[in-house]
Design a protein around this motif. Structure first.
Motif, PDB file in Angstrom:
ATOM      1  N   PRO A   1       0.796  -1.226   0.000  1.00 29.80           N
ATOM      2  CA  PRO A   1       0.000   0.000   0.000  1.00 29.80           C
ATOM      3  C   PRO A   1       0.829   1.278   0.000  1.00 29.80           C
ATOM      4  O   PRO A   1       0.397   2.288  -0.544  1.00 29.80           O
ATOM      5  CB  PRO A   1      -0.851  -0.126   1.271  1.00 29.80           C
ATOM      6  N   THR A   2       2.014   1.250   0.606  1.00 31.73           N
ATOM      7  CA  THR A   2       2.824   2.468   0.653  1.00 31.73           C
ATOM      8  C   THR A   2       3.280   2.871  -0.740  1.00 31.73           C
ATOM      9  O   THR A   2       3.196   4.046  -1.122  1.00 31.73           O
ATOM     10  CB  THR A   2       4.039   2.266   1.565  1.00 31.73           C
ATOM     11  N   LEU A   3       3.779   1.909  -1.530  1.00 32.35           N
ATOM     12  CA  LEU A   3       4.221   2.227  -2.883  1.00 32.35           C
ATOM     13  C   LEU A   3       3.037   2.625  -3.751  1.00 32.35           C
ATOM     14  O   LEU A   3       3.128   3.557  -4.555  1.00 32.35           O
ATOM     15  CB  LEU A   3       4.956   1.039  -3.501  1.00 32.35           C
ATOM     16  N   ARG A   4       1.907   1.958  -3.578  1.00 35.35           N
ATOM     17  CA  ARG A   4       0.727   2.327  -4.362  1.00 35.35           C
ATOM     18  C   ARG A   4       0.286   3.747  -4.046  1.00 35.35           C
ATOM     19  O   ARG A   4      -0.091   4.523  -4.928  1.00 35.35           O
ATOM     20  CB  ARG A   4      -0.408   1.343  -4.075  1.00 35.35           C
ATOM     21  N   ARG A   5       0.352   4.133  -2.762  1.00 31.85           N
ATOM     22  CA  ARG A   5      -0.019   5.502  -2.378  1.00 31.85           C
ATOM     23  C   ARG A   5       0.937   6.500  -2.997  1.00 31.85           C
ATOM     24  O   ARG A   5       0.534   7.579  -3.446  1.00 31.85           O
ATOM     25  CB  ARG A   5      -0.011   5.611  -0.858  1.00 31.85           C
TER      26      ARG A   5
ATOM     27  N   LEU B   1      -5.776   2.436  -7.244  1.00 28.32           N
ATOM     28  CA  LEU B   1      -4.622   2.703  -6.388  1.00 28.32           C
ATOM     29  C   LEU B   1      -5.072   3.306  -5.053  1.00 28.32           C
ATOM     30  O   LEU B   1      -4.514   2.995  -4.002  1.00 28.32           O
ATOM     31  CB  LEU B   1      -3.651   3.653  -7.081  1.00 28.32           C
ATOM     32  N   ALA B   2      -6.093   4.171  -5.088  1.00 27.06           N
ATOM     33  CA  ALA B   2      -6.598   4.780  -3.855  1.00 27.06           C
ATOM     34  C   ALA B   2      -7.189   3.718  -2.938  1.00 27.06           C
ATOM     35  O   ALA B   2      -6.941   3.719  -1.720  1.00 27.06           O
ATOM     36  CB  ALA B   2      -7.654   5.837  -4.188  1.00 27.06           C
ATOM     37  N   ARG B   3      -7.941   2.792  -3.519  1.00 26.46           N
ATOM     38  CA  ARG B   3      -8.553   1.739  -2.699  1.00 26.46           C
ATOM     39  C   ARG B   3      -7.474   0.793  -2.148  1.00 26.46           C
ATOM     40  O   ARG B   3      -7.514   0.406  -0.982  1.00 26.46           O
ATOM     41  CB  ARG B   3      -9.581   0.968  -3.532  1.00 26.46           C
ATOM     42  N   GLN B   4      -6.523   0.421  -3.010  1.00 29.25           N
ATOM     43  CA  GLN B   4      -5.479  -0.513  -2.583  1.00 29.25           C
ATOM     44  C   GLN B   4      -4.508   0.124  -1.588  1.00 29.25           C
ATOM     45  O   GLN B   4      -3.913  -0.566  -0.766  1.00 29.25           O
ATOM     46  CB  GLN B   4      -4.717  -1.018  -3.808  1.00 29.25           C
ATOM     47  N   GLY B   5      -4.364   1.450  -1.650  1.00 25.45           N
ATOM     48  CA  GLY B   5      -3.456   2.144  -0.755  1.00 25.45           C
ATOM     49  C   GLY B   5      -3.924   2.158   0.683  1.00 25.45           C
ATOM     50  O   GLY B   5      -3.163   2.520   1.584  1.00 25.45           O
ATOM     51  N   LYS B   6      -5.171   1.757   0.916  1.00 28.02           N
ATOM     52  CA  LYS B   6      -5.712   1.744   2.278  1.00 28.02           C
ATOM     53  C   LYS B   6      -5.714   0.341   2.878  1.00 28.02           C
ATOM     54  O   LYS B   6      -6.191   0.134   3.992  1.00 28.02           O
ATOM     55  CB  LYS B   6      -7.132   2.308   2.272  1.00 28.02           C
ATOM     56  N   GLN B   7      -5.193  -0.637   2.129  1.00 26.97           N
ATOM     57  CA  GLN B   7      -5.177  -2.006   2.636  1.00 26.97           C
ATOM     58  C   GLN B   7      -4.230  -2.140   3.829  1.00 26.97           C
ATOM     59  O   GLN B   7      -3.207  -1.473   3.912  1.00 26.97           O
ATOM     60  CB  GLN B   7      -4.740  -2.972   1.517  1.00 26.97           C
ATOM     61  N   ARG B   8      -4.592  -3.020   4.735  1.00 24.84           N
ATOM     62  CA  ARG B   8      -3.742  -3.294   5.884  1.00 24.84           C
ATOM     63  C   ARG B   8      -2.600  -4.219   5.466  1.00 24.84           C
ATOM     64  O   ARG B   8      -2.737  -5.024   4.551  1.00 24.84           O
ATOM     65  CB  ARG B   8      -4.547  -3.966   7.006  1.00 24.84           C
ATOM     66  N   THR B   9      -1.477  -4.085   6.123  1.00 26.80           N
ATOM     67  CA  THR B   9      -0.360  -4.968   5.878  1.00 26.80           C
ATOM     68  C   THR B   9       0.279  -5.322   7.206  1.00 26.80           C
ATOM     69  O   THR B   9      -0.181  -4.876   8.259  1.00 26.80           O
ATOM     70  CB  THR B   9       0.660  -4.311   4.920  1.00 26.80           C
TER      71      THR B   9
END
Length: 285
Positions: free
Chosen positions: A11-15, A83-91
């Motif tokens: 998510p960090t790289l996607r953000r 990318l906005a939706r995936q950037g909020k995923q937990r890891t």
């Protein structure tokens, strides 16, 4: 630029990819950050934080921004919304935010393909033994609850797991010679730590080299440096400088290149990998 996120991206790289695309779209549309903030009646710093990837951005905000910028390509819009939706995923590191330094270095390191580090005082966190890291963390946080210390140790060990992951992190470490002589945690801890260095240095994705006393002065004498690289999106490479007064991130491509060039110059003055291991083995004996 292909903005489809790779399946291995976090998510960090996607953000950060999203932030770069939003900034490009704004500039192409002729808007300033201030004019966008006024248009949406946002806090004056919100657009800056979005474009620096310092805050998550909702799919709704992305949609509104792209509309304001006149972006009509449906595929491009959907890619940015994804990318906005995936950037909020937990890891895995999400649960450790309470013991992470500001700026989310851990998240960027988790997404990086290559990390180049220079350490003049202590060993890089990715190379520390558990006893060594406990001694360091405990020294700087004598009054912290035991649970907090344990969580910091656990976080560092989780970071180290990337070195032996299925798709491992490539680590290039330059270490000042004083670091392997400096006693942290006592003689027995240092002996265990030196054995760990030899073990980790044997990994094919790890290059560890000592910068000897005789290397002389160089631009990195002021403190530690980390260069995080993302080969598929090189314009997102970032320099991280850690300090007591606060952390600093440099993302301008020209500055990142300058740091990379200086790193390689210093690397050319370091001992070879073989000589580095020989020096550590002599200390063990």
């Amino acid at each position: 630029m292909d903005i489809d996120a790779g399946k291995d991206e976090g998510p960090t790289l996607r953000r950060r990819r999203l932030a770069a695309e939003l900034k490009k779209s704004r500039e192409e549309a002729g808007f300033t950050q201030e004019s966008v903030s006024r248009h949406f009646e946002w806090h004056s710093a919100k657009v800056t934080r979005i474009e620096n990837a310092r805050v998550p951005v909702t799919a709704r905000d992305v949609n509104d921004l792209l509309t304001l910028y006149g972006v009509r390509d449906p595929d491009y819009r959907e890619a940015l919304l994804a990318l906005a939706r995936q950037g909020k995923q937990r890891t895995w590191w999400t649960d450790y935010r309470d013991v992470m330094r500001p700026g989310n270095f851990v998240g960027m390191e988790a997404d990086a393909s290559i990390t180049r580090v220079w350490e003049p005082i202590v060993l890089p966190g990715l190379l520390q033994s558990e006893a060594y890291m406990r001694a360091l963390i405990g020294t700087g946080r004598r009054h912290d609850p035991k649970e907090s210390i344990e969580r910091r140790v656990a976080l560092r060990k989780m970071r180290q797991a990337r070195l032996t992951a299925k798709v491992p992190l490539q680590l290039v470490a330059l270490i000042d010679e004083s670091v392997i002589h400096r006693v942290v945690g006592g003689p027995s801890v240092m002996q265990e730590q030196r054995r760990k260095l030899i073990e980790v240095a044997a990994l094919p994705n790890v290059s560890m080299r000592i910068v000897p006393y005789g290397a002389g002065e160089h631009p990195f004498m002021g403190g530690s440096v980390a260069l995080l690289e993302f080969p598929d999106v090189a314009h997102l490479d970032v320099i991280y400088l850690e300090g007591l007064a606060g952390d600093y991130y440099e993302e301008q491509p020209a500055e990142v290149k300058r740091y990379r060039d200086e790193f390689e110059r210093l690397r050319s003055r370091a001992l070879s990998e073989t000589s580095t291991i020989a020096l550590i083995e002599r200390l063990l004996d």
